[in-house]
Design a protein around this motif. Structure first.
Motif, PDB file in Angstrom:
ATOM      1  N   ALA A 195       0.822  -1.216   0.000  1.00 44.92           N
ATOM      2  CA  ALA A 195       0.000   0.000   0.000  1.00 44.92           C
ATOM      3  C   ALA A 195       0.851   1.259   0.000  1.00 44.92           C
ATOM      4  N   LEU A 196       2.066   1.187   0.490  1.00 48.19           N
ATOM      5  CA  LEU A 196       2.949   2.355   0.473  1.00 48.19           C
ATOM      6  C   LEU A 196       3.745   2.464  -0.822  1.00 48.19           C
ATOM      7  N   ILE A 197       4.214   1.341  -1.318  1.00 51.13           N
ATOM      8  CA  ILE A 197       5.115   1.363  -2.478  1.00 51.13           C
ATOM      9  C   ILE A 197       4.363   1.547  -3.796  1.00 51.13           C
ATOM     10  N   GLU A 198       3.411   0.667  -4.074  1.00 50.50           N
ATOM     11  CA  GLU A 198       2.735   0.689  -5.376  1.00 50.50           C
ATOM     12  C   GLU A 198       1.964   1.980  -5.628  1.00 50.50           C
ATOM     13  N   PRO A 199       1.125   2.433  -4.711  1.00 51.60           N
ATOM     14  CA  PRO A 199       0.394   3.674  -4.982  1.00 51.60           C
ATOM     15  C   PRO A 199       1.298   4.907  -5.037  1.00 51.60           C
ATOM     16  N   ALA A 200       2.374   4.907  -4.279  1.00 56.54           N
ATOM     17  CA  ALA A 200       3.288   6.051  -4.332  1.00 56.54           C
ATOM     18  C   ALA A 200       3.869   6.187  -5.740  1.00 56.54           C
ATOM     19  N   ILE A 201       4.295   5.080  -6.296  1.00 56.19           N
ATOM     20  CA  ILE A 201       4.829   5.096  -7.664  1.00 56.19           C
ATOM     21  C   ILE A 201       3.721   5.440  -8.651  1.00 56.19           C
ATOM     22  N   ASN A 202       2.550   4.860  -8.448  1.00 53.45           N
ATOM     23  CA  ASN A 202       1.425   5.116  -9.339  1.00 53.45           C
ATOM     24  C   ASN A 202       0.975   6.580  -9.275  1.00 53.45           C
ATOM     25  N   THR A 203       1.030   7.181  -8.099  1.00 51.07           N
ATOM     26  CA  THR A 203       0.627   8.583  -7.948  1.00 51.07           C
ATOM     27  C   THR A 203       1.564   9.509  -8.711  1.00 51.07           C
ATOM     28  N   VAL A 204       2.849   9.228  -8.645  1.00 51.88           N
ATOM     29  CA  VAL A 204       3.812  10.030  -9.408  1.00 51.88           C
ATOM     30  C   VAL A 204       3.556   9.847 -10.903  1.00 51.88           C
ATOM     31  N   ALA A 205       3.312   8.620 -11.312  1.00 52.59           N
ATOM     32  CA  ALA A 205       3.016   8.356 -12.725  1.00 52.59           C
ATOM     33  C   ALA A 205       1.739   9.082 -13.157  1.00 52.59           C
ATOM     34  N   PHE A 206       0.727   9.094 -12.274  1.00 50.97           N
ATOM     35  CA  PHE A 206      -0.527   9.783 -12.570  1.00 50.97           C
ATOM     36  C   PHE A 206      -0.294  11.278 -12.772  1.00 50.97           C
ATOM     37  N   TYR A 207       0.541  11.885 -11.941  1.00 50.23           N
ATOM     38  CA  TYR A 207       0.841  13.314 -12.058  1.00 50.23           C
ATOM     39  C   TYR A 207       1.411  13.621 -13.447  1.00 50.23           C
ATOM     40  N   PHE A 208       2.384  12.828 -13.889  1.00 47.94           N
ATOM     41  CA  PHE A 208       2.977  13.064 -15.206  1.00 47.94           C
ATOM     42  C   PHE A 208       2.007  12.704 -16.329  1.00 47.94           C
ATOM     43  N   HIS A 209       1.156  11.713 -16.107  1.00 46.41           N
ATOM     44  CA  HIS A 209       0.127  11.359 -17.072  1.00 46.41           C
ATOM     45  C   HIS A 209      -0.811  12.542 -17.293  1.00 46.41           C
ATOM     46  N   GLU A 210      -1.232  13.206 -16.198  1.00 48.77           N
ATOM     47  CA  GLU A 210      -2.098  14.384 -16.298  1.00 48.77           C
ATOM     48  C   GLU A 210      -1.391  15.528 -17.032  1.00 48.77           C
ATOM     49  N   LYS A 211      -0.121  15.747 -16.729  1.00 51.12           N
ATOM     50  CA  LYS A 211       0.632  16.801 -17.410  1.00 51.12           C
ATOM     51  C   LYS A 211       0.691  16.537 -18.911  1.00 51.12           C
ATOM     52  N   LEU A 212       0.940  15.298 -19.281  1.00 51.52           N
ATOM     53  CA  LEU A 212       1.010  14.931 -20.696  1.00 51.52           C
ATOM     54  C   LEU A 212      -0.338  15.167 -21.379  1.00 51.52           C
ATOM     55  N   TRP A 213      -1.425  14.705 -20.749  1.00 43.84           N
ATOM     56  CA  TRP A 213      -2.742  14.889 -21.352  1.00 43.84           C
ATOM     57  C   TRP A 213      -3.110  16.362 -21.464  1.00 43.84           C
ATOM     58  N   ASN A 214      -2.758  17.165 -20.473  1.00 44.00           N
ATOM     59  CA  ASN A 214      -3.019  18.601 -20.550  1.00 44.00           C
ATOM     60  C   ASN A 214      -2.256  19.232 -21.708  1.00 44.00           C
ATOM     61  N   ARG A 215      -1.010  18.822 -21.901  1.00 46.99           N
ATOM     62  CA  ARG A 215      -0.214  19.334 -23.019  1.00 46.99           C
ATOM     63  C   ARG A 215      -0.841  18.942 -24.349  1.00 46.99           C
ATOM     64  N   LEU A 216      -1.274  17.691 -24.454  1.00 49.89           N
ATOM     65  CA  LEU A 216      -1.907  17.242 -25.698  1.00 49.89           C
ATOM     66  C   LEU A 216      -3.197  18.005 -25.977  1.00 49.89           C
ATOM     67  N   GLU A 217      -3.985  18.270 -24.942  1.00 50.02           N
ATOM     68  CA  GLU A 217      -5.221  19.046 -25.104  1.00 50.02           C
ATOM     69  C   GLU A 217      -4.920  20.467 -25.574  1.00 50.02           C
ATOM     70  N   ARG A 218      -3.907  21.094 -25.008  1.00 48.91           N
ATOM     71  CA  ARG A 218      -3.538  22.453 -25.436  1.00 48.91           C
ATOM     72  C   ARG A 218      -3.126  22.457 -26.901  1.00 48.91           C
ATOM     73  N   ARG A 219      -2.326  21.471 -27.310  1.00 49.91           N
ATOM     74  CA  ARG A 219      -1.913  21.387 -28.715  1.00 49.91           C
ATOM     75  C   ARG A 219      -3.116  21.194 -29.631  1.00 49.91           C
ATOM     76  N   ARG A 220      -4.071  20.375 -29.198  1.00 51.93           N
ATOM     77  CA  ARG A 220      -5.267  20.139 -30.009  1.00 51.93           C
ATOM     78  C   ARG A 220      -6.057  21.431 -30.179  1.00 51.93           C
ATOM     79  N   HIS A 221      -6.177  22.210 -29.110  1.00 53.66           N
ATOM     80  CA  HIS A 221      -6.904  23.484 -29.199  1.00 53.66           C
ATOM     81  C   HIS A 221      -6.179  24.471 -30.112  1.00 53.66           C
ATOM     82  N   VAL A 222      -4.859  24.495 -30.052  1.00 54.65           N
ATOM     83  CA  VAL A 222      -4.084  25.399 -30.919  1.00 54.65           C
ATOM     84  C   VAL A 222      -4.270  24.999 -32.371  1.00 54.65           C
TER      85      VAL A 222
END
Length: 71
Positions: free
Chosen positions: A33-60
């Motif tokens: 519960a400490l190891i797996e979600p901690a890694i997954n949470t960091v991955a989720f943060y970068f996943h959100e950043k990537l999707w936000n960047r892709l959305e901005r490019r699509r709007h442009v």
């Protein structure tokens, strides 16, 4: 950041519950519960950043497309 923290809390709880039910061990459940979600949470943060960047490019791209003329 609040979204990421609440996601982490939910994920910690689910990870612990599943592993505890599978193993019956509080120690293993806690470790997973400490190891797996901690890694997954960091991955989720970068996943959100990537999707936000892709959305901005699509709007442009959409903003740059010429407006079609009616026939």
């Amino acid at each position: 950041m609040t979204k990421t923290i609440t996601f982490a809390c939910m994920h910690f709880s689910i990870a612990f519950g599943v592993v505890y039910l599978l193993t019956g061990s509080i120690m293993i459940g806690g470790a997973v519960a400490l190891i797996e979600p901690a890694i997954n949470t960091v991955a989720f943060y970068f996943h959100e950043k990537l999707w936000n960047r892709l959305e901005r490019r699509r709007h442009v791209r959409r903003a740059r497309l010429p407006i079609p003329l009616s026939a």
